[in-house]
Design a protein around this motif. Structure first.
Motif, PDB file in Angstrom:
ATOM      1  N   ARG A  22       1.885   1.692  -3.804  1.00 34.59           N
ATOM      2  CA  ARG A  22       1.186   1.963  -4.620  1.00 34.59           C
ATOM      3  C   ARG A  22       1.032   3.556  -4.526  1.00 34.59           C
ATOM      4  NH1 ARG A  22      -0.840   2.426  -9.027  1.00 34.59           N
ATOM      5  NH2 ARG A  22      -3.381   2.519  -9.165  1.00 34.59           N
ATOM      6  N   THR A  28     -13.742   4.055  -3.367  1.00 34.99           N
ATOM      7  CA  THR A  28     -13.717   3.122  -1.793  1.00 34.99           C
ATOM      8  C   THR A  28     -14.704   2.244  -1.629  1.00 34.99           C
ATOM      9  OG1 THR A  28     -14.408   4.695  -0.341  1.00 34.99           O
ATOM     10  CG2 THR A  28     -12.829   4.781  -0.044  1.00 34.99           C
ATOM     11  N   ILE A  56       0.608  -1.022  -0.130  1.00 34.73           N
ATOM     12  CA  ILE A  56       0.324  -0.399  -0.295  1.00 34.73           C
ATOM     13  C   ILE A  56       1.527   0.973   0.303  1.00 34.73           C
ATOM     14  CG2 ILE A  56      -2.157   1.110   1.686  1.00 34.73           C
ATOM     15  CD1 ILE A  56      -2.905  -1.326   2.182  1.00 34.73           C
ATOM     16  N   TRP A  67      -6.272  -8.708  -4.505  1.00 34.90           N
ATOM     17  CA  TRP A  67      -7.259  -8.219  -5.905  1.00 34.90           C
ATOM     18  C   TRP A  67      -6.590  -7.238  -6.759  1.00 34.90           C
ATOM     19  CZ3 TRP A  67     -11.080  -8.017  -2.004  1.00 34.90           C
ATOM     20  CH2 TRP A  67     -11.826  -9.127  -1.772  1.00 34.90           C
ATOM     21  N   TRP A  69      -3.162  -7.020   0.553  1.00 35.11           N
ATOM     22  CA  TRP A  69      -3.142  -6.658  -0.296  1.00 35.11           C
ATOM     23  C   TRP A  69      -4.135  -7.650  -1.242  1.00 35.11           C
ATOM     24  CZ3 TRP A  69      -1.766  -2.479  -2.953  1.00 35.11           C
ATOM     25  CH2 TRP A  69      -1.877  -2.640  -4.307  1.00 35.11           C
ATOM     26  N   THR A  71     -12.778  -1.660   0.230  1.00 38.22           N
ATOM     27  CA  THR A  71     -11.071  -1.556  -0.442  1.00 38.22           C
ATOM     28  C   THR A  71     -11.062  -0.449  -0.985  1.00 38.22           C
ATOM     29  OG1 THR A  71     -12.415  -1.625  -3.224  1.00 38.22           O
ATOM     30  CG2 THR A  71     -11.593  -3.668  -1.853  1.00 38.22           C
ATOM     31  N   LYS A  92      -5.070  -4.792  -4.779  1.00 37.73           N
ATOM     32  CA  LYS A  92      -5.935  -3.603  -4.327  1.00 37.73           C
ATOM     33  C   LYS A  92      -5.204  -3.439  -3.262  1.00 37.73           C
ATOM     34  CE  LYS A  92      -9.293  -3.965  -6.543  1.00 37.73           C
ATOM     35  NZ  LYS A  92     -10.720  -3.994  -7.046  1.00 37.73           N
ATOM     36  N   GLU A 103      -9.253   1.526  -4.569  1.00 33.55           N
ATOM     37  CA  GLU A 103      -9.163   1.649  -5.524  1.00 33.55           C
ATOM     38  C   GLU A 103      -8.915   2.947  -6.813  1.00 33.55           C
ATOM     39  OE1 GLU A 103     -12.137  -0.429  -7.504  1.00 33.55           O
ATOM     40  OE2 GLU A 103     -12.525  -0.403  -4.985  1.00 33.55           O
ATOM     41  N   THR A 104      -8.088   2.771  -7.316  1.00 28.63           N
ATOM     42  CA  THR A 104      -7.022   4.176  -8.191  1.00 28.63           C
ATOM     43  C   THR A 104      -7.566   4.096  -9.736  1.00 28.63           C
ATOM     44  OG1 THR A 104      -5.213   3.333  -8.221  1.00 28.63           O
ATOM     45  CG2 THR A 104      -6.033   4.998  -6.138  1.00 28.63           C
ATOM     46  N   TYR A 105      -8.507   4.946 -10.755  1.00 31.39           N
ATOM     47  CA  TYR A 105      -8.700   4.895 -12.067  1.00 31.39           C
ATOM     48  C   TYR A 105      -8.397   6.063 -11.674  1.00 31.39           C
ATOM     49  CZ  TYR A 105     -11.297   1.204 -10.268  1.00 31.39           C
ATOM     50  OH  TYR A 105     -11.940  -0.068  -9.846  1.00 31.39           O
ATOM     51  N   VAL A 124     -10.162   7.970  -7.321  1.00 34.48           N
ATOM     52  CA  VAL A 124     -10.043   7.560  -5.940  1.00 34.48           C
ATOM     53  C   VAL A 124     -11.006   7.134  -5.463  1.00 34.48           C
ATOM     54  CG1 VAL A 124      -8.841   6.948  -3.605  1.00 34.48           C
ATOM     55  CG2 VAL A 124      -8.252   8.619  -5.620  1.00 34.48           C
ATOM     56  N   LEU A 163      -5.677   8.530  -1.393  1.00 34.11           N
ATOM     57  CA  LEU A 163      -5.286   7.336  -0.852  1.00 34.11           C
ATOM     58  C   LEU A 163      -4.498   7.436   0.505  1.00 34.11           C
ATOM     59  CD1 LEU A 163      -5.951   3.907  -2.136  1.00 34.11           C
ATOM     60  CD2 LEU A 163      -4.488   4.226  -2.271  1.00 34.11           C
TER      61      LEU A 163
END
Length: 127
Positions: free
Chosen positions: A18, A73, A15, A50, A48, A63, A52, A65-67, A71, A30
């Motif tokens: 990331r 959750t 994490i 999948w 950690w 979770t 993420k 996730e970042t796109y 961001v 994040l």
């Protein structure tokens, strides 16, 4: 960002990595969400899965996730949680999960977010 004493083990290091690799507002967001989750539940377990970050306490909490533009959750049992502040703004059609998309420049309602995390922990520990 200095190491926190609770951060131990490979998942926390992944994490950290990331957050560091993002190098923009997404990494900062994040990191802030991670900090709020830890404040809301000092006994949270970082994992950690999948590909993420995942936070758990007697079951999955959420979770991270970042796109490109958000961001996200995703709360595993979000549909069962009270959301008086209306934070959930994504994945609203599902029967179980709910998510929050955070966009660049948006303020985080920290108290409401921590309340959701605490509610998710309470739901997990009551089951």
């Amino acid at each position: 960002m200095g190491k926190m004493d609770k951060a131990a083990g490979p998942a926390s290091e992944l994490i950290d990595a990331r957050i560091a690799e993002l190098e923009d507002w997404r990494g900062q967001t994040l990191a802030r969400l991670r900090s709020l989750i830890r404040q809301a539940d000092p006994d949270v377990v970082e994992e950690w899965k999948w590909g993420k970050p995942v936070w758990s306490h007697d079951g999955l909490i959420c979770t991270g996730e970042t796109y490109k533009s958000v961001v996200k959750t995703t709360f595993a049992r979000g549909a069962a949680l009270e959301d008086p502040s209306g934070l959930f703004n994504s994945s609203l059609e599902g029967n179980t999960r709910r998510a929050i998309d955070f966009r660049e420049g948006e303020a985080i309602d920290e108290d409401a977010f921590k309340a959701l995390v605490r509610a998710a922990v309470a739901l997990n520990t009551s089951a």
